[in-house]
Design an enzyme around this catalytic site. Structure first.
Site, PDB file in Angstrom:
ATOM      1  N   ALA A   9       3.677  -8.797  14.752  1.00 34.92           N
ATOM      2  CA  ALA A   9       4.825  -9.295  14.129  1.00 34.92           C
ATOM      3  C   ALA A   9       5.862  -8.191  13.711  1.00 34.92           C
ATOM      4  CB  ALA A   9       4.728 -10.314  13.264  1.00 34.92           C
ATOM      5  N   TRP A  58       8.020  -8.110  11.486  1.00 33.66           N
ATOM      6  CA  TRP A  58       8.201  -8.299  10.061  1.00 33.66           C
ATOM      7  C   TRP A  58       6.913  -7.852   9.316  1.00 33.66           C
ATOM      8  CZ3 TRP A  58       4.434 -11.267   8.293  1.00 33.66           C
ATOM      9  CH2 TRP A  58       3.955 -12.342   9.083  1.00 33.66           C
ATOM     10  N   CYS A  59       5.896  -7.474   9.977  1.00 32.26           N
ATOM     11  CA  CYS A  59       4.642  -7.299   9.338  1.00 32.26           C
ATOM     12  C   CYS A  59       4.298  -5.934   8.749  1.00 32.26           C
ATOM     13  CB  CYS A  59       3.352  -7.816  10.187  1.00 32.26           C
ATOM     14  SG  CYS A  59       1.707  -7.444   9.890  1.00 32.26           S
ATOM     15  N   TYR A  60       4.095  -5.888   7.505  1.00 34.31           N
ATOM     16  CA  TYR A  60       3.848  -4.483   7.085  1.00 34.31           C
ATOM     17  C   TYR A  60       2.469  -3.648   7.839  1.00 34.31           C
ATOM     18  CZ  TYR A  60       1.750  -1.160   3.805  1.00 34.31           C
ATOM     19  OH  TYR A  60       1.299  -0.039   3.117  1.00 34.31           O
ATOM     20  N   ASN A  84       3.457  -2.728  11.024  1.00 37.92           N
ATOM     21  CA  ASN A  84       4.350  -1.443  11.301  1.00 37.92           C
ATOM     22  C   ASN A  84       3.640  -0.163  10.805  1.00 37.92           C
ATOM     23  OD1 ASN A  84       6.819  -2.625  11.816  1.00 37.92           O
ATOM     24  ND2 ASN A  84       7.117  -3.618   9.589  1.00 37.92           N
TER      25      ASN A  84
END
Length: 483
Positions: free
Chosen positions: A167, A169-171, A174
């Site tokens: 995803a 937005w996922c830390y 990334n």
């Protein structure tokens, strides 16, 4: 010596010669009625004698099971994967125990609560995963992007398809991005997809391909899945059985995982050796869940203070989308205290009507989030627990037959900003209910039986005497009139 005549003089039951007695039809009828009355009254007295009578009192809890309370449970979550299901216990004293595993068993289930595989063991050490060097560049993935339309095509073409479900937005997604991009590029150079055709690294954006991610039961981001082509093809809609990678996420570890996967595959014919089975054990790879639900069975021991059991999705290296999580569950059973042994079942059946019968208040119940507000909802159960002890007195001895904890439950749902959970909060009462059995003595029963027999016999004799005297009087009156 005392003569026989003197002994006979104390006889209470003097006999009248049968020749001097006369049977009557009315006496026979009255005797039958008396016999039936005796049988009826004897049955009532016997029932009263066998019935259990109790006294109930409230006393300070003097539990014999120590300072800790055992809590057994069996709860099924149709939408919580066993990969991430976690059981935590905390109390008002500040004690917290996270992700209990020793006494907890997790079994994958389908939406109909049917088991779909063997027990799943929790993945430990995720917080120690090596992610390599962080890269704060653009968020575009260099790996082949897969969609619902192209996924099956690639999974049927390549012997090994390694997919990163992420995803944006996922830390953690990334953090994985630079290593995954580099590993995908090196893999393409080493194993050209057009000339080699054995392996491909792809990626799926779960914010765009929600249906594809649900089909593969993706609940945490990122999830690295390994799809093998060959003998493990399932007949169920052509889906492949697949595995999950839980190892380090740096470039070197990902490339090493790919190389280990390719060892049993022959480049010239692209076939899996030994029909897809190999003795090679690739570090960090486990069988992926074939369904998205989990049944959590086991027990925990908690100190006898206000506390709570929390069941949720937890991981030290994954993110979750709270808006997509559903904590609906079915409680098969939830009980406090020691399990009742087989030896006590007989007494349980005899004394059960005198218990509060609230010890299974949550048992066999569904708690479902429905409608447009089903997502990001925490389900909380508030349990008021009180100990109940039944003391039996039999054969002149007193002993505790049953010690159990009963509870009343109140459930509610709440929206929050954090990940939704299923929460069982319980508060133990400092008092306990004491139920004492009061058995009747056998001598009292015999006395009452004798009173019944003697009383009915005497009353029947009086009624018969009145009836006979009345008949004689009537006959005399009629005889006087005739004269």
């Amino acid at each position: 010596m005392v003569s026989t005549t003197k002994i006979k003089s104390v006889d209470f039951y003097r006999k009248i010669p049968r020749d001097l007695t006369e049977a009557s039809l009315s006496g026979a009828g009255l005797s039958i009625i008396a016999a039936l009355a005796m049988v009826f009254l004897f049955g009532m007295e016997l029932s009263t004698y066998l019935a259990v009578t109790t006294n109930t009192s409230v006393i300070v809890d003097n539990s014999s099971d120590g300072d800790f309370l055992r809590i057994d449970f069996n709860v099924s979550f149709p939408s919580l994967s066993c990969e991430f299901a976690s059981v935590d216990v905390s109390n008002v004293l500040g004690t917290k125990r996270l992700n209990l595993t020793k006494t907890i068993k997790k079994v994958p289930i389908d939406p109909y609560l049917r088991a779909t595989g063997a027990e799943v063991h929790s993945t430990s050490g995720l917080h120690l995963i090596n992610h390599g060097d962080e890269d704060h560049g653009n968020n575009t993935y260099a790996a082949i992007p897969l969609t619902g339309a192209t996924f099956d095509k690639f999974s049927h073409h390549f012997q090994i398809l390694v997919v990163n479900f992420y995803a944006p937005w996922c830390y953690w997604s990334n953090r994985l991005k630079p290593s995954w991009e580099k590993a995908a590029e090196i893999t393409r150079q080493r194993y050209n997809p057009e000339t080699d055709g054995r392996v491909l690294l792809g990626s799926v954006d779960c914010t765009e391909e929600t249906t594809l991610c649900k089909r593969n039961h993706i609940q945490g981001y990122p999830s690295i899945r390994i799809f093998r082509k060959g003998s493990d093809l399932k007949e169920d809609h052509g889906h492949h059985e697949h595995e999950s990678y839980h190892g380090d996420r740096d470039t070197e570890s990902i490339l090493k995982m790919v190389e280990e996967l390719l060892k049993p595959i022959k480049k010239e014919d692209h076939k899996l050796a030994l029909d897809g089975k190999t003795d090679n054990v690739v570090s960090g790879i486990k069988k992926a869940p074939v369904s998205g639900g989990c049944r959590i069975v086991g027990y925990v021991r908690a100190k006898k203070v206000p506390a709570e059991i929390i069941i949720s999705a937890h991981s030290g290296a994954h993110s979750f989308d709270a808006s997509q999580m559903n904590m609906s569950h079915y409680v098969s059973h939830l009980t406090f205290g020691k399990m009742i042994s087989e030896r006590l079942l007989t007494d349980m059946k005899r004394l059960m009507p005198y218990l509060g019968l609230s010890h299974d208040r949550l048992n066999s119940k569904w708690f479902v989030n429905e409608g447009q507000f089903a997502a990001n909802v925490t389900i909380e159960h508030y349990l008021q627990v009180v100990k109940t002890e039944v003391v039996s007195r039999r054969f002149g001895q007193e002993h505790s037959v049953i010690e159990e904890y009963e509870y009343t439950a109140h459930s509610s749902v709440a929206h929050g900003y954090y990940y939704p959970v299923a929460k069982f909060r319980f508060d133990l009462s400092p008092m306990q209910v004491l139920i004492s059995e009061n058995p009747k003595s056998f001598s009292h029963f015999i006395t009452n039986v004798c009173a019944i027999i003697g009383g009915v016999f005497t009353v029947a004799g009086i009624l018969d005497s009145i009836f006979q005297n009345t008949l004689r009087l009537v006959k005399k009156i009629e005889l006087g009139k005739n004269i």
